[in-house]
Every structure is written in C-alpha cells, then in structure tokens.
Motif scaffolding. Sequence first.
Motif: not given
Length: 327
Positions: A175, A222, A257, A260
């Motif tokens: 991340s 993230s 995650q 993102s």
Amino acid sequence: MLLNSHCTETDMRVLISWPSQVTFDATKVGNFHFVAELIRSYPDLIWEVDDKNRSIIHIAVLRRRSSIFTLIYELGSIKDFIATFEDEEGNNILHCASKLSPSYRLDLISGAALQMTHELVWFEEVKKIMMPSQIEKKNSNGKTPHELFTEEHEELMKNAEKWTKSTANNCMLISTLVATGVYITTFCIPGGNNKNTGTPNYLQKPTFLIFAISNATALISSSASILIFLSILISSYAKDEYFKSLPFMLLFGLIAQFISITSMMIAFSACFFITYYHGKMWVPNFISVLAFLPIPLFTFLLFPLWSDIIYSSYFCMSLFRPNKHVL
C-alpha cells in the motif's frame, strides 16, 4: 434405521453403552443427525457419561462439534444441570472449551490469528451457558477456565501475533508503494499545463477526468489501507482484539488495497491515452490491456487469504446458530 428395528429399549441402551458407546462415538466424529435422533428417541441419553464422567456435551466441546453442542439450547433448564457436570479431573464444560482444539479441526482454518479467533469464539459461546459460580471454578489442578485457556493457547497466541505482524507488514509495504506512486503522479499532469493559464492542457477531455478520479481514489484507498494495517501492527494483541475485530480489519485493509491497485491501473491507462492521443491508437489500447493483468494476478495470489478471512468471519458468526427444534 437402527432406531426402527425390533430392539427393546433395554437392548438399545445396552447397545449404546456397551461395548462401543455409540452415542459418544457419533459425537466424536460429529454425526449430528444420528446423535439428534438418538436423543429424540431416548431423552435420558443426555444424562449418560463416559468412563471419564463426561457427557456428550463435554465431548462436543472438546472435539469442537458445534452442531451437536447447539442441542443444549433445546434442553431448557436441563442445560443448567449439565453445565455443572465435572469429569474425573474436575473440569467443567468451560474447562473443556479452554483446551486447544484438536489439530484436525484447527487445520481447517489457515493462519494462526484466525485460529485464535476461532478458539475465542468457542470459549465465549460456552461461557454463555455457564452459571456465574462455574465460570471461575477451579479444577483438580487448581486452574480456572481462563487460566487453563491462557496456558493451553500460549504457543498459538505467539504464532498468531507473529502471523499478524508479518501479514500486516507485507500488505502495508504494498500500500505504501502504491500511495507513493500515485502521489508523485498527482504533480506530474499528463499532457502538461497551459503556459498562460497554468491549467492542464487536456482538462476538458473525458480521459483526463478518469485519470483525476482514479488517481485520487488510489491515493485515498491506499492511505486508508496503510492506516488499517498500521493499527493492526500497533495493537496490544489482547485476546478480545482477536475475537472482535482482527478478521474484519484484515478484510477491510485488503479490500482498500485492492481498490487502490485497481484505481492505479485505471489512472495509468488514462494517462497513456492522454499522452499518446495523437499517435497510433493500438498502442494505448494494447498497454491498457496489459496494465490490467496485475489485477487478476493480485486477486489470484491473495484469494486464499481473502477466502480464509471471509470464511472465518462468517463461520464465527454462524457457528452456533441454533437448530430448528430437532429434539
């Protein structure tokens, strides 16, 4: 089939209690329907104990047979008496829940932290049927259920903490890399800026809008993922935290995650379309297709962890759902 034969009740009791103790054998292997049928036909079997003075409820808890354990909720006030039963070592049912699950039951759940969650769910559920005086009752070794739980699960607790830190560290690293990349991209506008007004040259293009939204989404998700995994890393690793929040925190962190990474790939593709708008269109099209390959790859690689967390969370919530009056 067995219950519909011409055996008398006396013959049936002899068959059940000698030599194989069919009721207890069926409980050990989790044959719920057979046990339920026996108890429905012969209610007094619920009072039977084995050679160590353990009832079938004791065995169900020791072997983690949740479907058989939930039969106790249909016994009314009888369950209060059964909950006071103690085996030859002075262990009540809560002491049985304090002992580590058999390895073949724990192996169904991957990840020491999720295994620890499963163990705590069992302990808390059995605790609900205990009278207050029985919860802190000591066995013949002078140990309360809580003390026995801590002793039995000491090694699993260490492994759970190690597994959690390792998983959170690795996920937070991913991340962080995504957040760093999209943050830098925010100040590197594709297509450049107008020298006179300072606004992006392709501000009115739909692909620029897609780039801006997906880039912002990648940065926000993230960052959220980093904060979730950071909170896992700095937690005190108390038992209640495993029981209440850990599976959901891991699940939400992984979802953030995934969002993102997906948003980052969308932003990259949009940026490529803006940059190579005046060139050959097959180039950005081809690159966009390649850009989305990491998404199914990421899903495939993390699918075992995702499924284990979802299964563990759902399994813990539905584990002790009472049956529909089978007795």
